[in-house]
Design an enzyme around this catalytic site. Structure first.
Site, PDB file in Angstrom:
ATOM      1  N   ILE A   1       0.865  -1.169   0.000  1.00 56.87           N
ATOM      2  CA  ILE A   1       0.000   0.000   0.000  1.00 56.87           C
ATOM      3  C   ILE A   1       0.907   1.225   0.000  1.00 56.87           C
ATOM      4  O   ILE A   1       2.052   1.167   0.437  1.00 56.87           O
ATOM      5  CB  ILE A   1      -0.984   0.031   1.202  1.00 56.87           C
ATOM      6  CG1 ILE A   1      -0.252  -0.079   2.536  1.00 56.87           C
ATOM      7  CG2 ILE A   1      -2.016  -1.063   1.065  1.00 56.87           C
ATOM      8  CD1 ILE A   1      -1.197  -0.023   3.735  1.00 56.87           C
ATOM      9  N   ASP A   2       0.386   2.320  -0.516  1.00 59.24           N
ATOM     10  CA  ASP A   2       1.195   3.516  -0.696  1.00 59.24           C
ATOM     11  C   ASP A   2       1.715   4.066   0.633  1.00 59.24           C
ATOM     12  O   ASP A   2       1.121   3.836   1.692  1.00 59.24           O
ATOM     13  CB  ASP A   2       0.383   4.612  -1.398  1.00 59.24           C
ATOM     14  CG  ASP A   2      -0.013   4.227  -2.812  1.00 59.24           C
ATOM     15  OD1 ASP A   2       0.712   3.432  -3.433  1.00 59.24           O
ATOM     16  OD2 ASP A   2      -1.060   4.723  -3.277  1.00 59.24           O
ATOM     17  N   LYS A   3       2.782   4.824   0.550  1.00 64.30           N
ATOM     18  CA  LYS A   3       3.392   5.437   1.723  1.00 64.30           C
ATOM     19  C   LYS A   3       2.362   6.172   2.580  1.00 64.30           C
ATOM     20  O   LYS A   3       2.341   6.021   3.808  1.00 64.30           O
ATOM     21  CB  LYS A   3       4.489   6.413   1.279  1.00 64.30           C
ATOM     22  CG  LYS A   3       5.084   7.253   2.405  1.00 64.30           C
ATOM     23  CD  LYS A   3       6.072   8.273   1.869  1.00 64.30           C
ATOM     24  CE  LYS A   3       6.565   9.183   2.985  1.00 64.30           C
ATOM     25  NZ  LYS A   3       7.510  10.219   2.472  1.00 64.30           N
TER      26      LYS A   3
END
EC number: 5.4.99.-
Length: 350
Positions: free
Chosen positions: A169-171
């Site tokens: 999942i994105d930062k």
């Protein structure tokens, strides 16, 4: 697709430290130090007539049959000290020896970074990732990542590709990630993801009024000009997002999105594509949209929310070894909960 549905699998384990022998059979001995794996097993008549690759997979069920077959071909797995083919039929009195050096699959270094662990057993680790943590090291992010934390928490993960990660999942997205702790668990989870049987629910806050739930089925590929972005374009990879409206405000909507596929930035791209960009998204909604007549609290909250309002809230999967259906949930982080609370008081629907 309301629950994960896939097959089970077993798990291999290696370590940079001493690995305690977990086998119960009296005729089995093992020793693992550093990345060297040394195993020995005395067959009996119960194995008479069976293929050696099948027997090895039964004895050392921590390792996949395909991996054991490769070790047979490479001469790491010997029968009475001799190399044999995987189809060799056992006589029932052989001694099997396995000696192989397992190479580390990552050059990242372990770091003592706290992890919010939702669940852990010998096969999998489920983590509630905080906002701001990069999942995998890359350009400009060689330290402080989830991989660095995993290598410290579970040193055996160095033997796995991507330290056991099967999805990301994105930062600046918070929420649930499952991590494999063995090769077989990683294979099983990857297979479940490929079959679209992993159940992933995200809580999302978007600009605008979405009237009802639906499905966005639009292909996604890298933006032809802005390489930071993904975009909906013909010829892209299939991408399907299902969503339901959970809460309506005057100028915003809280929805739950369920991923059928897992493309880069999928939820952000899909909702932007249909005209409902995510609050706080610095890439796909770079300008804060303040509703006319916004209170100071609402304006400050929207300006101060500098990451996409996206939280991986639920994760469902089949346990790689037991075959059990498992469902995990992670509560909203503080910033997401505060955003929703402010919308409820300062932008409530008429």
């Amino acid at each position: 697709m309301s629950q994960a549905q896939s097959s089970n699998s077993n798990t291999p384990e290696t370590d940079f430290h001493i690995f305690d022998d977990s086998e119960e059979a009296d005729n089995h001995t093992s020793e693992v130090t550093a990345t060297r794996l040394s195993l020995q097993f005395q067959l009996d008549e119960s194995y008479l007539g069976q293929r050696i690759d099948q027997v090895a997979a039964l004895i050392w069920n921590d390792y996949s049959r395909e991996r054991l077959k490769q070790w047979l071909k490479d001469g790491h797995l010997l029968v009475n000290g001799n190399s044999v083919k995987p189809k060799y039929k056992c006589e029932g009195d052989e001694v099997l020896t396995l000696n192989v050096e397992l190479e580390a699959q990552t050059r990242s270094l372990p770091e003592d970074i706290p992890l919010n662990i939702i669940y852990e057993d010998d096969e999998i680790l489920v983590i509630n990732k905080p906002v701001g943590m990069v999942v995998h090291p890359g350009a400009g992010n060689s330290t402080g990542t989830l991989v660095n934390a995993l290598l410290h928490h579970y040193p055996k993960s160095s033997e796995l590709a991507r330290a056991g990660l099967v999805h990301r999942i994105d930062k600046d997205t918070s929420g649930l990630l499952v991590v494999a702790k063995s090769l077989e668990a990683q294979f099983s989870l990857s297979k479940q993801l490929a079959k679209k049987s992993v159940y992933r629910i995200y809580d999302v806050v978007v600009y605008g009024n979405i009237i009802a739930g639906g499905t966005i089925d639009e292909p996604i590929k890298r933006h032809p000009v802005d390489r930071v972005k993904m975009t909906v374009l013909p010829g892209g990879k299939d991408a399907v997002t299902h969503y339901n409206v959970k809460e309506r405000f005057q100028h915003f909507t809280r929805v739950q999105a369920r991923l059928e596929t897992g493309r880069t930035h999928q939820i952000r791209v899909h909702f932007s594509y249909i005209g409902y960009g995510l609050v706080g998204d610095q890439v796909y909604m770079p300008r804060v949209r303040l509703p006319a007549g916004s209170s100071e609290l609402l304006a400050d909250t929207l300006r101060g929310f500098k990451r996409q309002a996206l939280h991986a809230a639920k994760l469902g999967l089949v346990h790689p070894k037991t075959g059990e259906d498992m469902m995990f949930e992670a509560p909203w982080p503080e910033d997401f909960a505060q955003l929703v609370d402010v919308l409820r008081t300062e932008n409530k629907a008429y």
